[in-house]
Design a protein around this motif. Structure first.
Motif, PDB file in Angstrom:
ATOM      1  N   ASN A 243       0.809  -1.217   0.000  1.00 23.54           N
ATOM      2  CA  ASN A 243       0.000   0.000   0.000  1.00 23.54           C
ATOM      3  C   ASN A 243       0.841   1.266   0.000  1.00 23.54           C
ATOM      4  N   LEU A 244       1.920   1.259   0.796  1.00 26.31           N
ATOM      5  CA  LEU A 244       2.678   2.493   1.014  1.00 26.31           C
ATOM      6  C   LEU A 244       3.897   2.631   0.114  1.00 26.31           C
ATOM      7  N   TYR A 245       4.345   1.542  -0.470  1.00 21.09           N
ATOM      8  CA  TYR A 245       5.524   1.603  -1.343  1.00 21.09           C
ATOM      9  C   TYR A 245       5.220   0.950  -2.697  1.00 21.09           C
ATOM     10  N   PRO A 246       4.172   1.407  -3.376  1.00 23.25           N
ATOM     11  CA  PRO A 246       3.774   0.751  -4.629  1.00 23.25           C
ATOM     12  C   PRO A 246       4.826   0.858  -5.733  1.00 23.25           C
ATOM     13  N   LYS A 247       5.702   1.868  -5.654  1.00 21.22           N
ATOM     14  CA  LYS A 247       6.711   2.068  -6.699  1.00 21.22           C
ATOM     15  C   LYS A 247       8.051   1.424  -6.349  1.00 21.22           C
ATOM     16  N   ARG A 248       8.179   0.911  -5.149  1.00 21.68           N
ATOM     17  CA  ARG A 248       9.408   0.220  -4.754  1.00 21.68           C
ATOM     18  C   ARG A 248       9.381  -1.226  -5.263  1.00 21.68           C
ATOM     19  N   LYS A 249      10.533  -1.751  -5.606  1.00 20.60           N
ATOM     20  CA  LYS A 249      10.616  -3.148  -6.008  1.00 20.60           C
ATOM     21  C   LYS A 249      10.878  -3.985  -4.762  1.00 20.60           C
ATOM     22  N   ILE A 250       9.882  -4.739  -4.345  1.00 26.06           N
ATOM     23  CA  ILE A 250       9.979  -5.537  -3.124  1.00 26.06           C
ATOM     24  C   ILE A 250       9.590  -6.973  -3.439  1.00 26.06           C
ATOM     25  N   ASN A 251      10.476  -7.895  -3.107  1.00 24.77           N
ATOM     26  CA  ASN A 251      10.214  -9.328  -3.256  1.00 24.77           C
ATOM     27  C   ASN A 251       9.840  -9.904  -1.889  1.00 24.77           C
ATOM     28  N   PHE A 252       8.729 -10.623  -1.831  1.00 27.52           N
ATOM     29  CA  PHE A 252       8.266 -11.207  -0.578  1.00 27.52           C
ATOM     30  C   PHE A 252       8.459 -12.723  -0.611  1.00 27.52           C
ATOM     31  N   VAL A 253       8.964 -13.257   0.493  1.00 25.53           N
ATOM     32  CA  VAL A 253       9.112 -14.704   0.621  1.00 25.53           C
ATOM     33  C   VAL A 253       8.484 -15.128   1.951  1.00 25.53           C
ATOM     34  N   PHE A 254       7.443 -15.961   1.890  1.00 27.82           N
ATOM     35  CA  PHE A 254       6.816 -16.465   3.111  1.00 27.82           C
ATOM     36  C   PHE A 254       7.619 -17.669   3.617  1.00 27.82           C
ATOM     37  N   ILE A 255       7.998 -17.619   4.892  1.00 24.70           N
ATOM     38  CA  ILE A 255       8.836 -18.646   5.497  1.00 24.70           C
ATOM     39  C   ILE A 255       7.957 -19.672   6.215  1.00 24.70           C
ATOM     40  N   ASP A 256       8.165 -20.944   5.910  1.00 23.00           N
ATOM     41  CA  ASP A 256       7.391 -22.018   6.544  1.00 23.00           C
ATOM     42  C   ASP A 256       8.317 -23.206   6.822  1.00 23.00           C
ATOM     43  N   PRO A 257       8.530 -23.521   8.121  1.00 19.84           N
ATOM     44  CA  PRO A 257       7.936 -22.891   9.303  1.00 19.84           C
ATOM     45  C   PRO A 257       8.743 -21.668   9.741  1.00 19.84           C
ATOM     46  N   PHE A 258       8.061 -20.708  10.375  1.00 19.56           N
ATOM     47  CA  PHE A 258       8.758 -19.544  10.917  1.00 19.56           C
ATOM     48  C   PHE A 258       8.887 -19.620  12.444  1.00 19.56           C
ATOM     49  N   ILE A 259       8.299 -20.663  13.029  1.00 19.12           N
ATOM     50  CA  ILE A 259       8.390 -20.855  14.473  1.00 19.12           C
ATOM     51  C   ILE A 259       8.449 -22.351  14.758  1.00 19.12           C
ATOM     52  N   GLY A 260       9.117 -22.710  15.837  1.00 21.59           N
ATOM     53  CA  GLY A 260       9.177 -24.104  16.236  1.00 21.59           C
ATOM     54  C   GLY A 260      10.347 -24.850  15.617  1.00 21.59           C
ATOM     55  N   GLU A 261      10.246 -26.164  15.611  1.00 24.27           N
ATOM     56  CA  GLU A 261      11.334 -27.021  15.143  1.00 24.27           C
ATOM     57  C   GLU A 261      11.684 -26.723  13.688  1.00 24.27           C
ATOM     58  N   ASN A 262      12.978 -26.682  13.409  1.00 23.81           N
ATOM     59  CA  ASN A 262      13.538 -26.436  12.064  1.00 23.81           C
ATOM     60  C   ASN A 262      13.390 -25.003  11.583  1.00 23.81           C
ATOM     61  N   SER A 263      12.893 -24.118  12.430  1.00 25.54           N
ATOM     62  CA  SER A 263      12.818 -22.704  12.053  1.00 25.54           C
ATOM     63  C   SER A 263      14.037 -21.974  12.606  1.00 25.54           C
ATOM     64  N   GLY A 264      14.193 -20.728  12.222  1.00 19.14           N
ATOM     65  CA  GLY A 264      15.314 -19.933  12.701  1.00 19.14           C
ATOM     66  C   GLY A 264      15.838 -19.054  11.588  1.00 19.14           C
ATOM     67  N   LEU A 265      16.709 -18.107  11.939  1.00 22.23           N
ATOM     68  CA  LEU A 265      17.206 -17.152  10.961  1.00 22.23           C
ATOM     69  C   LEU A 265      18.016 -17.831   9.855  1.00 22.23           C
ATOM     70  N   GLY A 266      18.745 -18.888  10.215  1.00 24.00           N
ATOM     71  CA  GLY A 266      19.487 -19.610   9.197  1.00 24.00           C
ATOM     72  C   GLY A 266      18.568 -20.204   8.147  1.00 24.00           C
ATOM     73  N   PHE A 267      17.468 -20.807   8.589  1.00 26.82           N
ATOM     74  CA  PHE A 267      16.486 -21.371   7.663  1.00 26.82           C
ATOM     75  C   PHE A 267      15.834 -20.272   6.828  1.00 26.82           C
ATOM     76  N   THR A 268      15.549 -19.139   7.469  1.00 24.70           N
ATOM     77  CA  THR A 268      14.956 -18.000   6.753  1.00 24.70           C
ATOM     78  C   THR A 268      15.879 -17.528   5.629  1.00 24.70           C
ATOM     79  N   LEU A 269      17.170 -17.407   5.951  1.00 20.06           N
ATOM     80  CA  LEU A 269      18.135 -16.979   4.938  1.00 20.06           C
ATOM     81  C   LEU A 269      18.173 -17.952   3.764  1.00 20.06           C
ATOM     82  N   LEU A 270      18.235 -19.233   4.057  1.00 19.68           N
ATOM     83  CA  LEU A 270      18.285 -20.232   2.994  1.00 19.68           C
ATOM     84  C   LEU A 270      17.019 -20.196   2.133  1.00 19.68           C
ATOM     85  N   SER A 271      15.886 -19.910   2.749  1.00 19.41           N
ATOM     86  CA  SER A 271      14.618 -19.844   2.013  1.00 19.41           C
ATOM     87  C   SER A 271      14.591 -18.680   1.029  1.00 19.41           C
ATOM     88  N   CYS A 272      15.425 -17.682   1.285  1.00 24.39           N
ATOM     89  CA  CYS A 272      15.459 -16.491   0.423  1.00 24.39           C
ATOM     90  C   CYS A 272      16.710 -16.439  -0.452  1.00 24.39           C
TER      91      CYS A 272
END
Length: 522
Positions: free
Chosen positions: A66-95
């Motif tokens: 809504n607020l940055y319609p002219k910005r180029k933004i790529n979104f990646v949904f992380i699954d799982p983002f909580i609990g077993e096998n989640s964490g920043l390392g997993f988030t990085l690899l997902s992206c």
């Protein structure tokens, strides 16, 4: 040089307590603007972003689209983002598939005032802090990273906190370090990749850092970023008002709330700003010219406001059926909603209903006083075009637009979008004359809440005292019921008490309870 910026927002933000019950930590307000907006504004407008989404991720995505319609933004949904096998390392690899090029990594709770270097070389940023036990640290030699140390391992004066901001030039070696470390520690995050860059040379930059990832640090950051001309908006758990690029954004986790606000804006056309854009959890309008009434007001201006408001409060003609329905709505709004909110206060803050000594006066339980209230009398309202949250912080003085513009209107009155009770608006105005948002924001109050007694002090502007005296006279002259206005004012304090933070919530509850007791015995 072209590069990307990676911002991980998938975590639940547990260190921020209740502030992240309803929203992602990247949307927590700092100077009436989400933290993630402060981060995005650090980079040039042509920067491409990669945003990792998880907890309340759909709301983060909605806000940025809504607020940055002219910005180029790529979104990646992380699954799982909580609990077993989640964490920043997993988030990085997902992206990682979007980051096969030089990029800047910045945590969504890291803010700096310094210019951020380009990722044309490998670098990390650090800050000199007296207490380093809570941070992962770096050992530095000749402005280069010699070693990373985990929390609690650093030596004060020798090692320095790493602040969650770095530039990755040799991205292949970085991802190699991330992949290899996942076999042992999925939570270590970007540092596992940075360790692998030390052999290539990892430069260090000291920066003026503001951490927003825990409550104490967030409060310090809010004090530092606060501007004298910033609107005074008291924080609520599930809604916010943000200001960004001459736009005003009203946010709520309640989608019905947003939908009805947008519909009511049409009913209030000419008195409220025109909504330019709306979505599931927010609506947006252009910032209006003028100043908030509380900033610079006097008695003549207050008189003008009441005269102007009299035209706004257009009476609604009701037939026998709608009149009966309206009284039923008033009864629900004043009685049932209040009972629900008071119960919420007791449950949420682990309190019980009982008689208490409040500022030296013996006050019975809420149940006792509610049993003495004439709810039928309170429900005999006056149907008008209404605002619903009518106080000085929601009233803008604008000489070019009929004198005043009304902001942050209520979404409905017991389900009705067209009309509500005039007495509720009058009571809302009185409640704001007694409790100044600005003084509350400056902590100009004290409250000691004990099981059997409550003592509080509440500072007031002399100007507001004068306004209240005139308002009382105005109510009499216009043949309105002052006692009803005062009782509803007390109920308003009790209603909003569970919606605010400690200890302000205790002040509101004590004030409402004492005020109601005094009205019942006047």
């Amino acid at each position: 040089m072209p590069f990307k910026v990676f911002i991980p927002t998938a975590g639940i933000g547990s260190r921020l307590g209740d502030l992240t019950n309803s929203i992602n930590k990247s949307l927590v307000s700092l100077d009436n603007k989400p933290i993630i907006s402060h981060i995005i504004d650090l980079f040039p407008r042509d920067t491409e972003f990669v945003i990792a989404l998880g907890y309340k991720g759909e709301i983060v995505k909605e806000f940025l689209e809504n607020l940055y319609p002219k910005r180029k933004i790529n979104f990646v949904f992380i699954d799982p983002f909580i609990g077993e096998n989640s964490g920043l390392g997993f988030t990085l690899l997902s992206c990682s598939h979007l980051l096969q090029e030089p990029f800047v990594f910045i945590s969504c709770d890291t803010l700096v005032f310094d210019k951020i270097p380009l990722p044309d070389h490998n670098w990390i940023s650090y800050c000199d802090r007296p207490n380093i036990d809570s941070y992962r640290t770096v050992e530095i030699e000749s402005n280069m990273v010699k070693n990373f140390k985990e929390k609690g391992e650093g030596l004060s004066g020798i090692d320095f906190p790493y602040i969650g901001l770095c530039g990755i030039n040799n991205f292949s070696d970085f991802w190699k370090g991330i992949n290899e470390s996942q076999l042992n520690n999925i939570d270590i995050g970007e540092v596992s990749g940075l360790i692998n860059l030390c052999g290539n040379g990892l430069k260090c930059y000291e920066m003026n850092w503001f951490d927003t990832g825990n409550l104490d640090a967030l409060m310090l950051a809010r004090e530092r970023f606060k501007r004298d001309d910033s609107p005074v908006i008291l924080e609520k758990m599930n809604e916010a008002i943000w200001f960004l690029d001459e736009k005003v954004i009203k946010f709520s986790t309640d989608t019905n709330f947003i939908r009805n606000r947008v519909l009511r804006a049409k009913e209030l056309d000419g008195f409220v700003p025109k909504i330019q854009k709306s979505s599931k959890h927010m609506y947006i309008y252009d910032l209006e010219e003028g100043y908030v009434f509380s900033k610079n007001s006097n008695l003549p201006l207050f008189k003008d406001l009441l005269e102007f408001s009299s035209t706004f409060w257009k009476k609604k003609e009701l037939n026998k059926l709608t009149k009966k329905e309206f009284k039923k709505n008033c009864l629900y709004f004043y009685k049932e909603k209040t009972l629900t909110r008071v119960k919420k206060f007791f449950v949420d803050f682990d309190q019980k209903d009982q008689s208490q000594i409040i500022n030296g006066e013996s006050v019975p339980s809420i149940e006792n006083m509610f049993n003495c209230l004439d709810w039928e009398y309170l429900s005999d309202g006056l149907a008008v075009r209404f605002h619903g949250d009518f106080h000085f912080e929601n009233i803008l003085c604008n000489s070019e637009k009929n004198g005043f513009v009304f902001l942050d209107w209520r979404q409905d009155f017991s389900g009705s979008l067209e009309f509500g009770d005039l007495y509720y608006d009058l009571a809302k105005l009185m409640h704001g004359l007694i409790v100044s948002h600005k003084l509350i924001d400056e902590n100009q109050y004290k409250v000691e809440y004990l099981p059997n007694s409550i003592n509080f002090e509440l500072h007031r502007y002399q100007r507001d005292v004068e306004f209240q005296d005139f308002f009382n006279e105005w109510i009499f002259k216009n043949n309105y019921d002052l006692k009803k206005v005062r009782i509803l004012t007390a109920l308003i304090y009790l209603n909003i008490a569970p919606l605010h933070h400690k200890p302000y919530n205790y002040l509101l509850f004590a004030l409402g309870k004492l005020f109601l007791f005094r009205q019942l015995n006047s």
